[in-house]
Design an enzyme around this catalytic site. Structure first.
Site, PDB file in Angstrom:
ATOM      1  N   CYS A 119       1.870  -1.802  16.096  1.00 37.44           N
ATOM      2  CA  CYS A 119       1.824  -1.538  14.651  1.00 37.44           C
ATOM      3  C   CYS A 119       1.218  -2.717  13.893  1.00 37.44           C
ATOM      4  CB  CYS A 119       3.240  -1.265  14.143  1.00 37.44           C
ATOM      5  SG  CYS A 119       3.319  -0.985  12.360  1.00 37.44           S
ATOM      6  N   CYS A 176       6.908  -4.134  16.093  1.00 35.19           N
ATOM      7  CA  CYS A 176       6.610  -3.151  17.139  1.00 35.19           C
ATOM      8  C   CYS A 176       5.205  -3.471  17.688  1.00 35.19           C
ATOM      9  CB  CYS A 176       6.677  -1.734  16.581  1.00 35.19           C
ATOM     10  SG  CYS A 176       8.348  -1.322  16.001  1.00 35.19           S
ATOM     11  N   GLU A 229       0.839  -1.191   0.000  1.00 36.56           N
ATOM     12  CA  GLU A 229       0.000   0.000   0.000  1.00 36.56           C
ATOM     13  C   GLU A 229       0.883   1.253   0.000  1.00 36.56           C
ATOM     14  OE1 GLU A 229      -4.053  -1.441   2.212  1.00 36.56           O
ATOM     15  OE2 GLU A 229      -2.398  -0.937   3.531  1.00 36.56           O
TER      16      GLU A 229
END
Ligand code: SAH
Length: 382
Positions: free
Chosen positions: A128, A125, A101
């Site tokens: 995320c 992370c 994306e």
């Protein structure tokens, strides 16, 4: 030799992704003067050309040879979503069928293009969504550059991409070689010609690669996703901190050859009760003296797969105030494109890994097609 090469797509030389020097060498290998390589570079990157027959200042015989022996691969656009705030998210297919994306964010009359450097991400992370996908593969040089060329094709009259940020899917410095080579093409005056100060690379803090980037002479802006000011907390939020703890990271940043009048940007995603307390702000302020920097505070973008909450506005402002009082430049960054999952940390492709098994068995998708994008400028920003 050529007889064996002719006619098989996958033996063709893929030109998109080659540096200027490589294109010059390729021209020389075809028995042409090296300036033909320079012309190819301008056509492919400067003008986004995809067909040799359109390269009108090349001799017809050379165009025919190129069409036989070389190819210009492109991403396929599978769709576009437009946010209430005008942010546009694009789904692109790579030649091997994997998907990424990219995001276009309108900002004060200009667009910022947010680019991906990997399919998925290995850094995991804790907050995320791209991290939840895991690592699928690195993007190639041409795939990084082509995001900008493809986005440019969807601009309405008068629109312009003014800034590039490597803040999409993936960790740019984990894909160091391809990222740096792509950046060189993006800033090259004969390539996409973005001034380096309009380009920003964001990293989670891979120390050896930060040092290499500093020595590369690329001069793009550097952002570091910090999120915590103590190792104890950062180890939990950003697992790579266990390998490159804050002391090493901050030492590398202090030694980073910053061009005059530039600052390093620290990104700090605020999560309620995790890293948004007054003492967290004070710890952060203690970490930064001696560094030309600014802090971007990003209130967490929430998602069901993320076990943290966004703090209330007053907490965000109180955090900012503590930094300011300590002499640290700190801004609060409003999230863009949240309603279409285009905001920071929200880029993910569902079931990419499972889909991949099917794609592997059906072979590559056709490329060099740009479809699925509505071209009407009237729908922009709606
Ligand atoms: N891997 C690089 C490039 C990605 S940039 C890096 O981490 O810097 C994407 C930015 O969005 C990073 O600063 C990341 O920490 C931030 N981010 C990730 N998840 C987020 C979330 N849920 N809400 C807000 N920001 C998030």
């Amino acid at each position: 030799m050529t007889a064996l090469m002719v006619g098989k797509i996958d033996t063709k030389v893929k030109l998109k992704g080659l540096s200027l020097e490589e294109m010059e060498r390729y021209a020389a290998a075809l028995g042409e003067p090296s300036y033909r390589g320079r012309q190819l570079f301008q056509w492919i990157y400067g003008r986004g050309c995809r067909h040799f027959e359109e390269m009108t200042d090349l001799p017809a015989a050379l165009r025919a040879t190129l069409a036989e022996q070389a190819s210009i691969t492109s991403l396929t656009c599978f769709g576009r979503q437009v946010s209430r705030d005008g942010t546009r998210k694009y789904l692109f297919g790579c030649p091997d069928g994997r998907q990424i994306e990219s995001v276009l964010i309108p900002d004060e009359g200009r667009l910022t293009a947010c680019l991906s450097t990997q399919v998925g991400c290995a850094l995991a992370c804790a907050f995320c969504l791209t991290g939840k996908m895991g690592f699928v593969r690195h993007l190639q040089v041409g795939e990084i550059v082509d995001q900008v060329l493809a986005l440019r094709e969807d601009l309405a009259p008068g629109e312009r991409i003014g800034n590039l940020v490597l803040m999409g899917m993936g960790e740019p410095l984990h894909n160091y070689e391809a990222t740096v080579k792509a950046l060189a093409i993006l800033v090259h005056p004969l390539g996409l010609a973005y001034p380096p100060r309009r380009v920003m690379l964001s990293t989670v803090g891979l120390v050896p690669e930060i040092v290499r980037l500093g020595a590369s002479g690329l001069d793009v802006n550097l952002a570091v996703s910090l999120h915590a000011a103590t190792d104890e907390l950062r180890d939990r939020l950003v697992p790579i901190n266990r390998r490159y703890p804050l002391k090493e990271l901050m030492a590398a940043l202090r030694a980073y050859p910053l061009p005059p009048r530039r600052r390093i940007t620290f990104e700090y995603v605020l999560m309620e009760g995790v890293n948004d307390r007054p003492e967290d702000a004070r710890e952060l302020a203690r970490l930064l003296p001696g560094l030309r920097c600014k802090v971007n505070l990003l209130p967490l973008n929430e998602a069901s797969a993320i076990p943290f909450q966004r703090p209330a506005r007053q907490r965000v402002e109180a955090f900012q105030q503590i930094l300011k009082s300590a002499g640290v430049l700190a801004t609060i960054r409003e999230s863009r494109g949240w309603d279409i999952s285009a905001a920071c940390g929200m880029l993910t492709i569902e079931d990419q890994k499972q889909d991949q098994k099917r794609l592997d068995s059906t072979g590559p998708l056709p490329y060099d097609v740009f479809r699925g994008v509505e071209q009407s400028g009237s729908s922009l920003g709606s």
